[in-house]
Design a protein around this motif. Structure first.
Motif, PDB file in Angstrom:
ATOM      1  N   ILE A 181       0.847  -1.207   0.000  1.00  0.00           N
ATOM      2  CA  ILE A 181       0.000   0.000   0.000  1.00  0.00           C
ATOM      3  C   ILE A 181       0.878   1.250   0.000  1.00  0.00           C
ATOM      4  O   ILE A 181       0.638   2.188  -0.759  1.00  0.00           O
ATOM      5  CB  ILE A 181      -0.979  -0.017   1.194  1.00  0.00           C
ATOM      6  N   ASP A 182       1.916   1.264   0.821  1.00  0.00           N
ATOM      7  CA  ASP A 182       2.839   2.400   0.876  1.00  0.00           C
ATOM      8  C   ASP A 182       3.535   2.592  -0.472  1.00  0.00           C
ATOM      9  O   ASP A 182       3.676   3.716  -0.953  1.00  0.00           O
ATOM     10  CB  ASP A 182       3.872   2.211   1.976  1.00  0.00           C
ATOM     11  N   ASN A 183       3.971   1.498  -1.087  1.00  0.00           N
ATOM     12  CA  ASN A 183       4.627   1.588  -2.397  1.00  0.00           C
ATOM     13  C   ASN A 183       3.668   2.122  -3.458  1.00  0.00           C
ATOM     14  O   ASN A 183       4.056   2.911  -4.328  1.00  0.00           O
ATOM     15  CB  ASN A 183       5.196   0.227  -2.828  1.00  0.00           C
ATOM     16  N   THR A 184       2.414   1.713  -3.405  1.00  0.00           N
ATOM     17  CA  THR A 184       1.396   2.193  -4.349  1.00  0.00           C
ATOM     18  C   THR A 184       1.177   3.693  -4.155  1.00  0.00           C
ATOM     19  O   THR A 184       1.117   4.454  -5.127  1.00  0.00           O
ATOM     20  CB  THR A 184       0.074   1.436  -4.149  1.00  0.00           C
ATOM     21  N   GLN A 185       1.081   4.114  -2.903  1.00  0.00           N
ATOM     22  CA  GLN A 185       0.899   5.540  -2.615  1.00  0.00           C
ATOM     23  C   GLN A 185       2.107   6.354  -3.066  1.00  0.00           C
ATOM     24  O   GLN A 185       1.962   7.439  -3.628  1.00  0.00           O
ATOM     25  CB  GLN A 185       0.637   5.752  -1.120  1.00  0.00           C
ATOM     26  N   VAL A 186       3.298   5.828  -2.823  1.00  0.00           N
ATOM     27  CA  VAL A 186       4.514   6.505  -3.246  1.00  0.00           C
ATOM     28  C   VAL A 186       4.535   6.627  -4.768  1.00  0.00           C
ATOM     29  O   VAL A 186       4.862   7.677  -5.325  1.00  0.00           O
ATOM     30  CB  VAL A 186       5.779   5.778  -2.721  1.00  0.00           C
ATOM     31  N   GLU A 244       1.921   6.658  -6.814  1.00  0.00           N
ATOM     32  CA  GLU A 244       0.900   7.635  -7.218  1.00  0.00           C
ATOM     33  C   GLU A 244       1.373   9.063  -6.956  1.00  0.00           C
ATOM     34  O   GLU A 244       1.212   9.955  -7.800  1.00  0.00           O
ATOM     35  CB  GLU A 244      -0.402   7.367  -6.460  1.00  0.00           C
ATOM     36  N   LEU A 245       1.954   9.294  -5.796  1.00  0.00           N
ATOM     37  CA  LEU A 245       2.448  10.631  -5.461  1.00  0.00           C
ATOM     38  C   LEU A 245       3.603  11.040  -6.382  1.00  0.00           C
ATOM     39  O   LEU A 245       3.703  12.200  -6.802  1.00  0.00           O
ATOM     40  CB  LEU A 245       2.875  10.685  -3.993  1.00  0.00           C
ATOM     41  N   ASP A 255       2.057  11.989  -9.632  1.00  0.00           N
ATOM     42  CA  ASP A 255       1.442  13.319  -9.493  1.00  0.00           C
ATOM     43  C   ASP A 255       2.499  14.417  -9.519  1.00  0.00           C
ATOM     44  O   ASP A 255       2.322  15.454 -10.168  1.00  0.00           O
ATOM     45  CB  ASP A 255       0.649  13.408  -8.179  1.00  0.00           C
TER      46      ASP A 255
END
Length: 148
Positions: free
Chosen positions: A9-14, A16-17, A20
């Motif tokens: 989940i953290d890797n996915t958020q990283v 995505e960010l 962005d």
């Protein structure tokens, strides 16, 4: 929740960010380029407008120096006006302004010349009535000519 899921989940958020941020950087770079382009166009338009408004005064000085009587040719005042004219021409040349050559006998070019009076053929320039100028290769004022 297990550690592996949290890391995913953290890797996915990283990711995505990061995506962005990359889009934001690209958008900002495009914005900066557009602003620079618009600023350059505005400066060019301003310089063109200033030069166009200045040219009639230059015409007057050129006419004055072209018609100095021989009896005043050595007069310091007349020489000063001639010197001013030469300095203005040098300054304009350094800014990218050039005269359009339109000597009698030259072929008429509607991209460079404005015919005020035309003879039968309208192909050759007979007389130059007002000097034309280009700014960085683009006509800012066509030469006013008589053609035949």
């Amino acid at each position: 929740m297990n550690k592996k899921k949290e890391v995913e989940i953290d890797n996915t958020q990283v990711a995505e960010l990061t995506a962005d941020l990359q889009r934001l950087r690209a958008d900002f770079e495009n914005y900066r380029k557009n602003i620079d382009r618009e600023k350059a166009l505005l400066m060019d338009a301003s310089a063109r407008r200033t030069l166009i408004n200045f040219l009639p005064a230059l015409d007057d000085i050129e006419r004055a120096t072209a018609h100095v009587p021989d009896s005043l040719a050595e007069d310091p005042w007349a020489q000063g006006v001639t010197s001013i004219n030469k300095r203005l021409e040098t300054t304009l040349a350094s800014l990218g302004v050039k005269k359009i050559e339109s000597k009698p006998g030259t072929k008429f070019d509607p991209n460079l010349h404005e015919a005020v009076q035309s003879g039968e053929n309208g192909e050759k320039i007979v007389a130059e009535l007002r000097t034309g100028y280009t700014l960085n290769g683009e006509v800012i004022r066509p030469t006013m000519v008589n053609v035949d």
